[in-house]
Design an enzyme around this catalytic site. Structure first.
Site, PDB file in Angstrom:
ATOM      1  N   VAL A  86      14.747  47.391 -31.317  1.00  8.09           N
ATOM      2  CA  VAL A  86      14.582  48.704 -31.330  1.00  8.09           C
ATOM      3  C   VAL A  86      12.978  49.013 -30.889  1.00  8.09           C
ATOM      4  O   VAL A  86      12.233  48.761 -31.816  1.00  8.09           O
ATOM      5  CB  VAL A  86      14.926  49.657 -32.444  1.00  8.09           C
ATOM      6  CG1 VAL A  86      14.853  51.018 -32.352  1.00  8.09           C
ATOM      7  CG2 VAL A  86      16.703  49.254 -32.740  1.00  8.09           C
ATOM      8  N   LYS A  87      12.719  49.787 -30.104  1.00  9.19           N
ATOM      9  CA  LYS A  87      11.253  49.946 -29.669  1.00  9.19           C
ATOM     10  C   LYS A  87      10.901  51.403 -30.420  1.00  9.19           C
ATOM     11  O   LYS A  87      11.255  52.321 -29.919  1.00  9.19           O
ATOM     12  CB  LYS A  87      10.967  49.829 -28.074  1.00  9.19           C
ATOM     13  CG  LYS A  87       9.601  49.730 -27.693  1.00  9.19           C
ATOM     14  CD  LYS A  87       9.565  49.535 -26.264  1.00  9.19           C
ATOM     15  CE  LYS A  87       8.159  49.022 -25.672  1.00  9.19           C
ATOM     16  NZ  LYS A  87       8.315  49.314 -24.231  1.00  9.19           N
ATOM     17  N   VAL A  88      10.076  51.500 -31.287  1.00  5.92           N
ATOM     18  CA  VAL A  88       9.552  52.785 -31.948  1.00  5.92           C
ATOM     19  C   VAL A  88       7.933  52.899 -31.853  1.00  5.92           C
ATOM     20  O   VAL A  88       7.254  52.101 -31.858  1.00  5.92           O
ATOM     21  CB  VAL A  88       9.840  52.212 -33.366  1.00  5.92           C
ATOM     22  CG1 VAL A  88       9.443  53.599 -34.375  1.00  5.92           C
ATOM     23  CG2 VAL A  88      11.288  51.893 -33.528  1.00  5.92           C
TER      24      VAL A  88
END
Length: 218
Positions: A86-88
C-alpha cells in the site's frame, strides 16, 4: 540492490520481467491515467494483471488523504493480491495510517518523501519502504542524491528495517549513484534499466569480434 520498474504499462513490465532482473513494480494514479485506466474496478483489474506478471512487490497508491479513507482503501487494495504494497503519501494522516498498517502486518510504501525528517518519521511508523524523489529535488536545485545518502545513513545508525526506495530516477547515473550510496531499491522507467546495457565500447568490440569471425570463417 533491487530493481523496480515505475510504470503501469503491461508491455513494459513484461519486457523488464523477461530480462530476469526485475524485483517489483511501482505505480501511481498518474501512471494509471497515462494508460487510460479509470474506474475502481478497472484499476483493481489492472493491478491484478501486473501482479500476475511479476514475482515481486507491486506498490498500489491510495487516493484518500484522510486517515479513515487511507485505511479503507489500503485494506481493499491488499485483497487484490499478496504482492500488493500500500503506497501512502507522506502526510500526517498518512503516517498514522502507516503505523496502523504496520501493526496489522500490512506492508506500506511511504511516498512523496523530500527530507530526511520525513523519512525518519516513516521508519518510526513502520513503513516497509520509503520513497525519496531524486529528480524532483534536482528540478528545484536541491541535491536529491545527498538526500538518499542521508536517509541510508540514518537508517543504518538505528538499524531501521525500512528499505530506501529511490524514486524519480531519471537516468542511468542516478541509478548508479543510488547503488554507490547504498539505496536498497531503485524504481525507474524501462529506458533507464535498459540504458545500463549500453556502452559504445561494447558495441564496437562486438562489431570487431563479429567482423573477425567472418574473416576467419567466411
Amino acid at each position: 540492490m533491487k530493481f523496480f520498474i515505475d510504470t503501469a504499462n503491461l508491455n513494459e513490465i513484461r519486457e523488464a520481467q523477461e530480462l530476469g532482473i526485475l524485483d517489483g513494480v511501482t505505480t501511481n494514479p498518474s501512471l494509471m491515467a497515462k494508460e487510460g485506466i479509470s474506474g475502481k474496478d478497472n484499476v483493481f483489474k489492472h493491478y491484478k494483471a501486473i501482479c500476475d506478471i511479476v514475482d515481486g512487490d507491486v506498490s498500489a497508491e491510495v487516493i484518500a488523504t484522510d486517515y479513515k479513507g487511507i485505511i479503507e482503501e489500503g485494506e481493499e487494495l491488499i485483497t487484490i493480491d499478496p504482492k500488493i504494497v500500500v503506497k501512502v503519501p507522506m502526510i500526517k494522516d498518512g503516517i498514522k495510517a502507516i503505523k496502523y498498517f504496520s501493526q496489522k502486518g500490512i506492508r506500506t510504501n511511504c511516498t512523496l518523501v523530500f527530507s530526511a525528517g520525513q523519512a525518519l518519521l516513516a521508519a518510526k511508523a513502520g513503513a516497509t519502504y520509503v520513497s525519496p524523489f531524486i529528480g524532483r529535488l534536482d528540478d528545484i536545485s536541491q541535491d536529491g542524491m545527498e538526500l538518499i545518502a542521508q536517509i541510508v545513513g540514518i537508517y543504518r545508525n538505528y538499524d531501521y528495517q525500512t528499505e530506501v526506495l529511490a524514486a524519480s530516477v531519471r537516468h542511468t547515473m542516478h541509478l548508479i549513484n543510488c547503488a554507490e550510496v547504498g539505496a536498497d531499491v531503485v524504481t525507474c522507467p524501462l529506458n533507464v534499466i535498459t540504458g545500463l546495457l549500453n556502452h559504445p565500447l561494447t558495441d564496437s568490440g562486438l562489431a570487431k569480434f563479429l567482423a573477425d569471425h567472418k574473416k576467419v570463417n567466411g
